[in-house]
Design a protein around this motif. Structure first.
Motif, PDB file in Angstrom:
ATOM      1  N   SER A 121      44.562  48.991  27.149  1.00 36.53           N
ATOM      2  CA  SER A 121      43.223  48.627  26.699  1.00 36.53           C
ATOM      3  C   SER A 121      42.262  49.813  26.766  1.00 36.53           C
ATOM      4  O   SER A 121      42.138  50.473  27.797  1.00 36.53           O
ATOM      5  N   PHE A 122      41.567  50.054  25.645  1.00 35.01           N
ATOM      6  CA  PHE A 122      40.532  51.086  25.605  1.00 35.01           C
ATOM      7  C   PHE A 122      39.168  50.460  25.861  1.00 35.01           C
ATOM      8  O   PHE A 122      38.165  51.143  25.848  1.00 35.01           O
ATOM      9  N   ASN A 123      39.178  49.153  26.043  1.00 33.76           N
ATOM     10  CA  ASN A 123      37.954  48.417  26.334  1.00 33.76           C
ATOM     11  C   ASN A 123      37.749  48.351  27.839  1.00 33.76           C
ATOM     12  O   ASN A 123      38.614  48.744  28.613  1.00 33.76           O
ATOM     13  N   TYR A 124      36.629  47.801  28.253  1.00 33.72           N
ATOM     14  CA  TYR A 124      36.330  47.663  29.673  1.00 33.72           C
ATOM     15  C   TYR A 124      36.483  46.212  30.137  1.00 33.72           C
ATOM     16  O   TYR A 124      36.352  45.924  31.317  1.00 33.72           O
ATOM     17  N   THR A 125      36.729  45.302  29.194  1.00 35.17           N
ATOM     18  CA  THR A 125      36.740  43.872  29.519  1.00 35.17           C
ATOM     19  C   THR A 125      38.155  43.299  29.423  1.00 35.17           C
ATOM     20  O   THR A 125      39.042  43.896  28.808  1.00 35.17           O
ATOM     21  N   ASP A 126      38.355  42.119  30.003  1.00 39.70           N
ATOM     22  CA  ASP A 126      39.690  41.513  30.054  1.00 39.70           C
ATOM     23  C   ASP A 126      39.865  40.425  28.999  1.00 39.70           C
ATOM     24  O   ASP A 126      40.437  39.360  29.254  1.00 39.70           O
ATOM     25  N   THR A 127      39.379  40.673  27.784  1.00 35.59           N
ATOM     26  CA  THR A 127      39.453  39.685  26.699  1.00 35.59           C
ATOM     27  C   THR A 127      40.882  39.251  26.425  1.00 35.59           C
ATOM     28  O   THR A 127      41.160  38.057  26.244  1.00 35.59           O
ATOM     29  N   TYR A 128      41.809  40.206  26.383  1.00 37.01           N
ATOM     30  CA  TYR A 128      43.203  39.852  26.073  1.00 37.01           C
ATOM     31  C   TYR A 128      43.758  38.884  27.125  1.00 37.01           C
ATOM     32  O   TYR A 128      44.414  37.903  26.786  1.00 37.01           O
ATOM     33  N   GLN A 129      43.499  39.184  28.378  1.00 37.12           N
ATOM     34  CA  GLN A 129      44.004  38.312  29.446  1.00 37.12           C
ATOM     35  C   GLN A 129      43.442  36.905  29.324  1.00 37.12           C
ATOM     36  O   GLN A 129      44.139  35.922  29.550  1.00 37.12           O
ATOM     37  N   HIS A 147      40.350  53.227  30.238  1.00 31.50           N
ATOM     38  CA  HIS A 147      38.960  53.668  30.404  1.00 31.50           C
ATOM     39  C   HIS A 147      38.260  52.936  31.539  1.00 31.50           C
ATOM     40  O   HIS A 147      37.041  52.903  31.616  1.00 31.50           O
ATOM     41  N   GLY A 148      39.061  52.324  32.417  1.00 34.01           N
ATOM     42  CA  GLY A 148      38.485  51.596  33.533  1.00 34.01           C
ATOM     43  C   GLY A 148      38.168  50.161  33.159  1.00 34.01           C
ATOM     44  O   GLY A 148      38.233  49.771  31.988  1.00 34.01           O
ATOM     45  N   LYS A 149      37.814  49.376  34.158  1.00 38.19           N
ATOM     46  CA  LYS A 149      37.542  47.959  33.939  1.00 38.19           C
ATOM     47  C   LYS A 149      36.201  47.584  34.564  1.00 38.19           C
ATOM     48  O   LYS A 149      35.917  47.929  35.707  1.00 38.19           O
ATOM     49  N   ALA A 150      35.388  46.877  33.785  1.00 35.04           N
ATOM     50  CA  ALA A 150      34.068  46.469  34.271  1.00 35.04           C
ATOM     51  C   ALA A 150      34.207  45.460  35.413  1.00 35.04           C
ATOM     52  O   ALA A 150      34.999  44.534  35.336  1.00 35.04           O
ATOM     53  N   ASP A 151      33.432  45.689  36.464  1.00 37.82           N
ATOM     54  CA  ASP A 151      33.477  44.823  37.645  1.00 37.82           C
ATOM     55  C   ASP A 151      32.055  44.644  38.158  1.00 37.82           C
ATOM     56  O   ASP A 151      31.369  45.620  38.474  1.00 37.82           O
ATOM     57  N   ILE A 152      31.612  43.405  38.233  1.00 41.92           N
ATOM     58  CA  ILE A 152      30.235  43.111  38.644  1.00 41.92           C
ATOM     59  C   ILE A 152      29.940  43.602  40.055  1.00 41.92           C
ATOM     60  O   ILE A 152      28.795  43.855  40.422  1.00 41.92           O
ATOM     61  N   ASN A 153      30.969  43.785  40.879  1.00 44.46           N
ATOM     62  CA  ASN A 153      30.773  44.209  42.256  1.00 44.46           C
ATOM     63  C   ASN A 153      30.754  45.731  42.429  1.00 44.46           C
ATOM     64  O   ASN A 153      30.591  46.227  43.537  1.00 44.46           O
ATOM     65  N   PHE A 240      44.969  47.609  17.522  1.00 45.46           N
ATOM     66  CA  PHE A 240      44.047  46.574  17.058  1.00 45.46           C
ATOM     67  C   PHE A 240      42.638  46.882  17.556  1.00 45.46           C
ATOM     68  O   PHE A 240      42.427  47.080  18.748  1.00 45.46           O
ATOM     69  N   GLY A 241      41.679  46.918  16.622  1.00 44.99           N
ATOM     70  CA  GLY A 241      40.282  47.076  17.018  1.00 44.99           C
ATOM     71  C   GLY A 241      39.908  48.467  17.494  1.00 44.99           C
ATOM     72  O   GLY A 241      38.962  48.628  18.262  1.00 44.99           O
ATOM     73  N   HIS A 242      40.634  49.480  17.047  1.00 46.15           N
ATOM     74  CA  HIS A 242      40.318  50.862  17.443  1.00 46.15           C
ATOM     75  C   HIS A 242      40.152  51.711  16.184  1.00 46.15           C
ATOM     76  O   HIS A 242      40.924  51.593  15.236  1.00 46.15           O
ATOM     77  N   SER A 243      39.158  52.570  16.189  1.00 51.15           N
ATOM     78  CA  SER A 243      38.880  53.413  15.025  1.00 51.15           C
ATOM     79  C   SER A 243      39.807  54.631  14.952  1.00 51.15           C
ATOM     80  O   SER A 243      39.780  55.366  13.973  1.00 51.15           O
TER      81      SER A 243
END
Length: 311
Positions: A121-129, A147-153, A240-243
């Motif tokens: 994943s080149f995104n930061y969110t877990d949409t696929y999961q 590129h890392g994963k977004a975490d509210i904590n 998918f979804g990458h330029s």
């Protein structure tokens, strides 16, 4: 810095560029600070265009004097770096505290029909999961957030999201001119420890190819060129979804430029496809692209995305 042949430790005795003079506003006299704040207050209720026009005229009438204080280029770089980290942190808050709470009502038929066992994943969110992992039935899916994963904590210190630029210096300079290395993606991946996991997969793919006999390699190439890509020795790569932007050039080259990998690139519309092709030229080169999109050496195809479907 380069124009002046200066290093990051070089002292700047006068910052005459208006951007930096304004940027280091706290180093100006209190009177100038108050005047700048006064100008900003006057345009609070204006539109963006009106604000821009007003402030441009305001600064002509109330120019900010060049900063006279001595400061090192290192301080300028550190300030920009701090602001980049704050921006990344703000993006993380937006993704986790706002975007993550929006209900998802549609998904992609193209993705649900695929048998996926590894998601890079080149995104930061877990949409696929959230949307697609349950569709994979008994397949054990491995996830790699390059590129890392977004975490509210997370805090600014613990955030591992990568947001940077590609390596844009020529060969003779890129290993020497490292003053701005912290703004580059490859550095951030290493520093934030997000960017090496997929390398194990690449090593595995290449090792399998190296262990094949010449006869077996010829058979694999023949299967790919004839579209018979169900062969167990052929790895399927779906983008998918990458330029295919050049900022991720190193990753895509590692994956696409393998003769036992068949790549399918999904595109949203013909305009997007055109941009992806243009970007792919920058990533793998014109000759490789021509060879891999047709004839007996074909390993890349493009596929139009289907409309998103209600869940």
């Amino acid at each position: 810095m380069k124009k002046e042949d200066a290093s990051e430790s070089t002292i700047v005795r006068e910052i005459s560029v208006p951007f930096f003079a304004e940027y280091f506003l706290e180093d100006l006299s209190s009177r100038e600070q108050e005047r700048e704040i006064e100008g900003l207050k006057q345009c609070e209720n204006m539109s963006v265009d009106e604000q821009s026009e007003f402030m441009e005229e305001y600064r002509k009438q109330h120019p900010i004097r060049p900063l006279k204080a001595e400061i090192r280029y290192k301080d300028l770089i550190m300030r920009l770096q701090t602001d980049l980290n704050k921006l990344i942190c703000a993006l993380e808050i937006y993704l986790t505290d706002f975007l993550d709470k929006i209900e998802i009502t549609k998904h992609s038929k193209d993705i649900t029909k695929l048998d996926i066992d590894y998601v890079l994943s080149f995104n930061y969110t877990d949409t696929y999961q959230k949307l697609y992992e349950k569709e994979c039935k008994d397949i054990n899916v491995e996830f790699d957030y390059i590129h890392g994963k977004a975490d509210i904590n997370s805090t600014i210190e613990t955030n591992n999201m990568v947001l940077g630029i590609d390596e844009n210096l020529p060969e003779d300079r890129k290993s020497k001119d490292i003053d701005f290395i912290a703004f580059k993606k490859y550095y951030q991946r290493i520093h934030k420890q997000t960017g090496c996991k997929y390398k194990d997969l690449v090593d595995q793919i290449r090792e399998e190819w190296d262990n094949e006999t010449e006869e077996s390699r010829a058979e694999i190439r023949k299967c790919i060129s004839r579209g018979k890509i169900e062969n167990s020795k052929i790895h399927r790569l779906y983008i998918f979804g990458h330029s295919l932007d050049v900022t991720d050039k190193d990753v895509f080259r590692d994956l696409i430029l393998n003769d036992n990998v068949y790549t399918t690139i999904f595109y949203y519309n013909k305009d997007v496809m055109g941009q992806q092709i243009a970007n792919l030229v920058k990533v793998i080169g014109q000759d490789e692209l021509i060879n891999r999109t047709g004839g007996s050496t074909k390993t890349i195809s493009f596929e139009a995305q289907q409309d998103m479907m209600p869940i």
